[in-house]
Design a protein around this motif. Sequence first.
Motif, PDB file in Angstrom:
ATOM      1  N   GLY A 140       5.012  -5.600  -5.565  1.00  0.00           N
ATOM      2  CA  GLY A 140       5.266  -6.913  -4.978  1.00  0.00           C
ATOM      3  C   GLY A 140       6.599  -6.965  -4.261  1.00  0.00           C
ATOM      4  O   GLY A 140       6.737  -7.586  -3.193  1.00  0.00           O
ATOM      5  N   ILE A 141       7.593  -6.321  -4.843  1.00  0.00           N
ATOM      6  CA  ILE A 141       8.920  -6.278  -4.217  1.00  0.00           C
ATOM      7  C   ILE A 141       8.851  -5.539  -2.882  1.00  0.00           C
ATOM      8  O   ILE A 141       9.478  -5.954  -1.891  1.00  0.00           O
ATOM      9  CB  ILE A 141       9.929  -5.643  -5.181  1.00  0.00           C
ATOM     10  N   ALA A 198       0.825  -1.213   0.000  1.00  0.00           N
ATOM     11  CA  ALA A 198       0.000   0.000   0.000  1.00  0.00           C
ATOM     12  C   ALA A 198       0.856   1.258   0.000  1.00  0.00           C
ATOM     13  O   ALA A 198       0.526   2.251  -0.664  1.00  0.00           O
ATOM     14  CB  ALA A 198      -0.925  -0.009   1.215  1.00  0.00           C
ATOM     15  N   ALA A 199       1.957   1.234   0.733  1.00  0.00           N
ATOM     16  CA  ALA A 199       2.837   2.406   0.784  1.00  0.00           C
ATOM     17  C   ALA A 199       3.427   2.698  -0.586  1.00  0.00           C
ATOM     18  O   ALA A 199       3.601   3.865  -0.964  1.00  0.00           O
ATOM     19  CB  ALA A 199       3.945   2.180   1.808  1.00  0.00           C
ATOM     20  N   PHE A 200       3.733   1.648  -1.332  1.00  0.00           N
ATOM     21  CA  PHE A 200       4.254   1.867  -2.684  1.00  0.00           C
ATOM     22  C   PHE A 200       3.210   2.586  -3.541  1.00  0.00           C
ATOM     23  O   PHE A 200       3.515   3.579  -4.207  1.00  0.00           O
ATOM     24  CB  PHE A 200       4.626   0.525  -3.327  1.00  0.00           C
ATOM     25  N   PRO A 218       3.593 -11.387  -1.122  1.00  0.00           N
ATOM     26  CA  PRO A 218       2.386 -11.279  -1.943  1.00  0.00           C
ATOM     27  C   PRO A 218       2.466 -12.148  -3.193  1.00  0.00           C
ATOM     28  O   PRO A 218       3.532 -12.631  -3.579  1.00  0.00           O
ATOM     29  CB  PRO A 218       2.364  -9.792  -2.305  1.00  0.00           C
ATOM     30  N   LEU A 219       1.332 -12.321  -3.825  1.00  0.00           N
ATOM     31  CA  LEU A 219       1.260 -13.016  -5.105  1.00  0.00           C
ATOM     32  C   LEU A 219       1.845 -12.147  -6.217  1.00  0.00           C
ATOM     33  O   LEU A 219       1.886 -10.918  -6.122  1.00  0.00           O
ATOM     34  CB  LEU A 219      -0.195 -13.354  -5.437  1.00  0.00           C
ATOM     35  N   GLY A 220       2.282 -12.794  -7.289  1.00  0.00           N
ATOM     36  CA  GLY A 220       2.684 -12.071  -8.486  1.00  0.00           C
ATOM     37  C   GLY A 220       4.133 -11.675  -8.551  1.00  0.00           C
ATOM     38  O   GLY A 220       4.529 -10.922  -9.440  1.00  0.00           O
TER      39      GLY A 220
END
Length: 379
Positions: A271-272, A37-39, A213-215
């Motif tokens: 994701g990273i 979320a921060a990203f 997370p996924l992906g």
Amino acid sequence: MSWQDEFREWFPITRDKAYANIAYTSPLAPKVAEGVAAFFDGITHARSDKPQWLRDAGALRTRLARLIGGDARRLAFTKNTTEGLNTVAQGLSWQEGDNLVVDDQEHPTNALPWLNLRRRGVQVRVPPSRAHRYTVDDLWRHVDARTRLIAVSWVQYGSGLRTDIAELGRRCAERGIWLVVDGIQGAGLLRAEVDAWGVDAFASGAHKGFLGPLGVGLLHVSPRLLDALDPLYVGPSEVTTLDKTGLQWQVGVSDAGDARRLETGNLNYPGIAGWAAALDLIEWARPERIEPWVLELSTALSDGLRAQGLQVVSPADAALRSTTTALRVADPAAALAHLAREGVVASIVEYGYLRLSVGAYNNHGDIDRILRAARGFAA
């Protein structure tokens, strides 16, 4: 408060349920979701900073390589395990008549990329297992002078069988055979030493034992495999550029020994960001504490189920055991529904087995809860 009690607090689902399904996907700690979320919050407020995103990716690359016993220069980010395995399958030069060996217990993720090579004249050899068991010797009986590659899971998704990767790597190195490992069922839970084991390619997604997370996922490769790979897809990365200096445009690769040449275009930066937050948790808990803890829980669970007379498919031998316990029941769907009513999260695998898999957020209270619930379908 013990390290495990504190670790457990980071996963709110543990307050309500016995989550025994990490072999499917890990529940997210809020810290991980907040990292993603921060990203996006930064982009929402026009704080896009790709140089910083690349630095963050580089930092995570280093941490992940250290966690699996590899080298950051030979770790590429992928979307998932499947993409990593396909990068290897399609990036190698194959000759008609070459063969590879893959056991018959693999998830489609580690079967389809190799079966797809049949159209290029590659023979795919699939040794049969016995009661969902195979050994290195079983695989090796199918190796001959034209064997180029062996593909195997570190931990089997259906039974939890753990492969002796170190022994398989030793034999492959002696014969010059590529060893490709689907690592997703063990990574983050069990301690890996991919370079010491002689693994040429280790692929994993982030969303199971890595707690991410996924992906997003990783592909770690050996120096000799990286040198042999000719990526099927080529695009701009930190080491691959469009060279316009000559009369004809060329693909420019600044460092062929850098696995970032296997990446194309923008990485999954959200994701990273989430994966970096997940790795904070693993590093805080420490792998040397996580592995014995999850194996202790898994042993208590499988022993308890056997004591109830249930047919546990997973190995009892400590050397072959992992964090997954699979069992045969008369009606898997009914058993799964019963567990859900008792607040236990599990899954069913394609063999029709009920699968229970533990993570570092589980405790002996969860195991007791699962065993109590299991009495409802022991008959």
